[in-house]
Scaffold this active site. Structure first.
Site, PDB file in Angstrom:
ATOM      1  CG  LEU A 527      -1.927  -1.124   1.335  1.00  0.00           C
ATOM      2  CD1 LEU A 527      -2.605  -1.095   2.706  1.00  0.00           C
ATOM      3  CD2 LEU A 527      -2.957  -0.999   0.225  1.00  0.00           C
ATOM      4  N   GLY A 528       2.053   1.180   0.516  1.00  0.00           N
ATOM      5  CA  GLY A 528       2.924   2.346   0.600  1.00  0.00           C
ATOM      6  C   GLY A 528       4.135   2.021   1.434  1.00  0.00           C
ATOM      7  N   GLY A 530       6.803   3.987   4.349  1.00  0.00           N
ATOM      8  CA  GLY A 530       7.144   5.159   5.130  1.00  0.00           C
ATOM      9  C   GLY A 530       8.440   4.968   5.872  1.00  0.00           C
ATOM     10  N   GLY A 531       8.694   5.848   6.839  1.00  0.00           N
ATOM     11  CA  GLY A 531       9.928   5.768   7.610  1.00  0.00           C
ATOM     12  C   GLY A 531      10.015   4.492   8.416  1.00  0.00           C
ATOM     13  CG  PHE A 532       7.280   1.337  11.077  1.00  0.00           C
ATOM     14  CD1 PHE A 532       7.357   1.509  12.451  1.00  0.00           C
ATOM     15  CD2 PHE A 532       7.026   0.069  10.587  1.00  0.00           C
ATOM     16  CE1 PHE A 532       7.193   0.444  13.312  1.00  0.00           C
ATOM     17  CE2 PHE A 532       6.858  -1.002  11.431  1.00  0.00           C
ATOM     18  CZ  PHE A 532       6.948  -0.813  12.806  1.00  0.00           C
ATOM     19  N   GLY A 533       8.671   1.488   7.467  1.00  0.00           N
ATOM     20  CA  GLY A 533       8.844   0.379   6.551  1.00  0.00           C
ATOM     21  C   GLY A 533       7.628   0.249   5.658  1.00  0.00           C
ATOM     22  CB  VAL A 535       1.843  -0.168   4.916  1.00  0.00           C
ATOM     23  CG1 VAL A 535       0.483  -0.594   5.471  1.00  0.00           C
ATOM     24  CG2 VAL A 535       2.579   0.695   5.932  1.00  0.00           C
ATOM     25  CE  LYS A 549       3.874   2.129  10.656  1.00  0.00           C
ATOM     26  NZ  LYS A 549       3.320   3.165  11.558  1.00  0.00           N
ATOM     27  CG  ASP A 646       5.359  12.372  11.799  1.00  0.00           C
ATOM     28  OD1 ASP A 646       5.605  13.446  11.205  1.00  0.00           O
ATOM     29  OD2 ASP A 646       5.623  11.262  11.325  1.00  0.00           O
TER      30      ASP A 646
END
Length: 839
Positions: A527-528, A530-533, A535, A549, A646
């Site tokens: 799906l996308g 981000g900074g976490f990793g 998804v 996630k 954030d």
């Protein structure tokens, strides 16, 4: 004197006379006490020591000569108390206030040469007493015994229509004595009106407003934080309220402000609503009124009738009930309410019926105003066991074993609440309230479950049938071609990890099932990122859609952010926050499983030239209000006080109905203390453009940090432009700077996204921009709290102050722009992880 000349003698007496007149004038305006040897006449006042309050005679209408002894704050417009509201002084020439020989404070009026008591504190003394009346620094007029110093009487205990900080609304369980507030008849007539506000139902206290002797409106029970039946009475009203009691059995509620510079006047208006005017540093900053809709009026839909202001008609009967008088009901006369379609089984057993016994059940209704605890003639007699301790399951079992119990509700701060008479004054809220469980025969429970299961089944079959074939094929292919490099960890190891990471209360997902659900974390299900990793979208075996996630090993974030998100969001429940379903900690992986949001994130719509057309102004305004309510929950209404740190468009997810849900709590902080408390950190994390200056530069963060981020987000939603789209602009550093430039040029209308501009909604759009600029002001103390922002958005605050200078308005040079872009490129989510040293 013999040594003085005649002229000198005259001059001496003139000087003495001038001094005495000056002292008399000075004392008539500065002294704060009335004694038996002093009096106050028209145009004379006494003033509290801090000069905030005055007591004197006023008129309330330019067309009336009636005089009233009143106390006011700053000026006569802000009257907080009137003594003789029902006995006005008709002739100003002969009226005065003084201490009577019996020790009471009295208003005297001379009639035909005879002094008559017009009004008195009316205290009976066993012996003559020497007393004084002093106006103190809180606005309270206190009558004291000079000899003992004890308080005999005070105006706070005998209010009119207005309450100020630390005034009580009270009721005594033993004597029944109350401190109640009575409205004026009209704005120009301060005499006692039709509405009275009092504290009732002391086992679960709530404020009632009465019209004459009939209940007119009620707040619902106070749970120590909010009134359960008044979700629109937001925290701005309730912050600083406290329920307490005296040893004599008196229960009372007071309110105060955290800041010593703040002051408020809460008034019961002549038309039966509550109005709050707030001052800071003696300047009015807020004026708002709790509005009322048809469902707010007491018992609008009658017994067992449910009122929902969003439906037409507003009244309906609950499942298992029908209108008592169908003809009247169809004519929208709902007074008689609803009745049961069939007897409760418990009643059949009690009456000795030979009918086969089947246990009753409960139907649950969400976001409800709890019923009144009494429907007796005077509506003030408590129902049977109003409340008890215990959890929600115990509430249900206890109610089920008592044939008198018709409904129950549970609130974690109150406990169990039960009702045994007709349920009256029920209302369905769009948000807030509690879950109400209504007792019905078991067949109604079964019928509703079957109906719900059929609906869920149809939706599940329609959504899953195509995906099942793909998942099964992918799974078989994976089984055939993939060599398992590591076996499943023993369950005891997983449990040990779970215990170590304090995840006991969070559901634990199996790695294998997540692999299957995401087609082995296939790129096509992503799906996308981000900074976490990354998804991924997943479909579980039962058809449930989830978002997984997965912590990336190359992520700038790590175990700290993972654990932080688990700890924070697992304790939160709100319709505008994304829901965490569970986690997975197998095979060295850390994964969070969320509810799936079919419309992805806000930025996917807002900044896409085609998708943004879907977001008309009504949808954008709903999204703005939803985000604000989510932040309000984090700051004030949740069990924890949380600063997100954030907030940005990519962290606002949209469900199938475009309802916004705040996500990504990896950087959130749980904090303690009051609203204005600041915390500091050596590790500044967040996203460029959304961080306020005090955080980005000094590591200081507070609730006002989230308010700043919300302001940027609000400007993005109205304009349809990214904040970061201005990095190479010749005019401004950011969207905030650009908006400020347009505001100063009185051309702010050009900021509105052309895709949504509509003359019908122009004022609403401009109001949102105005609110956004107030949120991004440079100094944190000048930004409104999020509760004030919510009230601004729903137009309960009609007057908005002009915004002050906003942050980051200077032009950015090319080098700083380039540096900023480089810093951002370290993370796919535009997250910076830099080290600064806070104070």
């Amino acid at each position: 004197m013999a040594f003085l000349s005649h002229n000198n003698t005259n001059n001496f007496f003139i000087a003495i006379l001038i001094f005495c007149i000056f002292r008399s004038c000075l004392s008539s305006n500065i002294k704060d006490t009335i004694t038996s040897s002093t009096s106050i006449k028209n145009h004379e006042t006494i003033t509290s020591n801090n000069t905030d309050f005055k007591l004197g005679f006023i008129t309330t209408s330019i067309n009336s000569t009636n005089l009233y002894l009143a106390i006011w704050y700053i000026n006569e417009t802000n009257t907080i108390w009137i003594a003789n509201r029902d006995q006005p002084l008709k002739d100003s020439s002969y009226g005065f206030v003084t201490i009577h020989k019996d020790g009471n404070l009295v208003i005297m009026n001379k009639q035909k040469g005879i002094s008559v008591i017009l009004w008195s504190t009316n205290i009976s003394f066993s012996n003559s007493i020497n007393s004084t009346a002093q106006l103190d620094d809180s606005g309270n007029l206190i009558l004291r015994d000079i000899n003992s110093g004890s308080k005999i009487w005070d105006s706070f205990s005998h209010p009119a229509d207005a309450a100020v900080p630390m005034m009580r609304i009270a009721s005594n369980k033993v004597t029944g004595k109350k401190i109640a507030y009575v409205s004026r008849k009209s704005a120009s007539d301060p005499s006692s009106g039709h509405f009275t506000a009092s504290l009732e139902r002391l086992n679960a206290p709530e404020v009632f407003i009465w019209y004459d002797n009939s209940p007119y409106w009620r707040t619902g029970p106070w749970n120590g934080r909010v009134f359960l039946g008044s979700p629109r009475m937001l925290t701005e009203y309730l912050f600083g309220w406290r329920l307490d009691h005296d040893d004599d059995g008196t229960e009372y509620i007071t309110y105060n402000f955290a800041s010593k510079t703040a002051f408020g006047i809460l008034t019961l208006t002549p038309h039966g609503t509550l109005k709050l005017v707030e001052f800071v540093n003696k300047k009015e900053i807020l004026s708002l009124e709790v509005d009322q809709n048809e469902c707010d009026f007491y018992g609008k839909c009658g017994p067992f009738g449910n009122c929902d202001n969003s439906t037409i008609p507003i009244c309906s009967c609950f499942d298992g009930f029908e209108p008592k008088n169908l003809e009247e009901w169809n004519l929208r006369n709902w007074t008689n309410g609803c009745v049961r379609k069939g007897e409760l089984k418990c009643e059949m057993l009690k009456n000795g019926s030979s009918t086969e016994f089947k246990q009753d059940g409960f139907l649950v209704y969400h976001n409800m105003k709890v019923p009144d605890f009494s429907v007796s003639n005077n509506a003030k007699v408590p129902d049977f066991s109003q409340r008890s301790d215990g959890d929600q399951d115990k509430c249900g079992s206890d109610c089920l074993t008592n044939c008198s119990c018709l409904a129950y509700a549970y609130d974690p701060y109150i406990g169990c609440m039960y009702w045994s008479r007709e349920l009256i004054d029920l209302q369905k809220f769009p948000y807030g309230g509690v879950d109400l469980f209504i007792r019905v025969p078991s067949e109604f429970v079964v019928a509703k479950k079957e109906k719900k299961h059929k609906s869920v089944l149809i939706v599940a079959i329609a959504g899953v049938i195509g995906a099942c074939i793909l998942v099964i094929c992918a799974y078989l292919l994976w089984r055939k071609c993939t060599v398992r490099h590591t076996g499943s960890q023993p369950r005891n190891l997983i449990m040990r990890e779970q215990k170590q990471m304090k995840l006991d209360e969070l559901p634990l997902y199996d790695f294998e099932k997540l692999e299957t659900a995401t087609n082995n974390f296939h790129f096509g299900t992503m799906l996308g990122k981000g900074g976490f990793g990354p998804v991924y979208k997943g479909i579980m075996e039962d058809g449930q859609e989830i978002a997984v996630k997965r912590l990336s090993k190359t992520s700038g974030q790590g175990l700290e952010e993972f654990m932080n998100e688990v700890v924070v969001i697992s304790k939160l429940q709100h319709r505008n926050l994304v829901r965490l379903l569970g986690c997975c900690v197998e095979r060295g992986e850390q994964m969070l499983i969320y509810e799936f949001m079919p419309n992805k994130s806000l930025d996917a719509f807002l900044f896409d030239p085609l998708q943004k057309k879907i977001l008309d102004w009504k949808k954008r305004l709903t999204i703005i209000e939803g985000i604000a309510r989510g932040i309000l929950y984090l700051h004030r209404d949740s069990r924890l006080r949380i600063i997100h740190r954030d907030l940005k468009a990519s962290n606002i997810l949209l469900d199938g109905e475009m309802i916004p849900k705040i996500s990504d709590f990896g950087l959130a902080r749980i904090v303690k203390g009051g609203e204005d408390d600041e915390a500091n950190t050596k590790r500044v994390v967040g996203t460029y453009g959304y961080m306020p200056p005090e955080y980005a530069m000094e590591g200081l963060f507070s609730e006002k940090s989230d308010v700043y981020s919300f302001g940027v987000l609000l400007l993005e939603i109205v304009s349809g432009r990214r904040n970061s789209s201005f990095y190479h602009s010749e005019d401004s550093l950011s969207l905030v700077g650009f908006a400020w430039k347009l505001w100063l040029e009185e051309n702010i209308i050009s900021l509105i996204d052309p895709e949504v501009w509509d003359p019908c909604y122009e004022s609403s759009m401009l109001r949102c921009i105005h609110i956004g600029l107030l949120c991004v002001q440079e100094l944190p103390r000048e930004r409104p709290s999020i509760s004030t922002v919510v009230l601004m958005l729903i137009s309960e605050i009609t007057h908005l102050p002009p915004p002050g200078k906003v942050a980051f308005v200077q032009k950015q040079n090319s080098r700083s722009a380039e540096s900023s872009q480089k810093s951002q490129s370290n993370s796919n989510n535009n997250v910076t992880l830099s080290e600064v040293h806070g104070r």
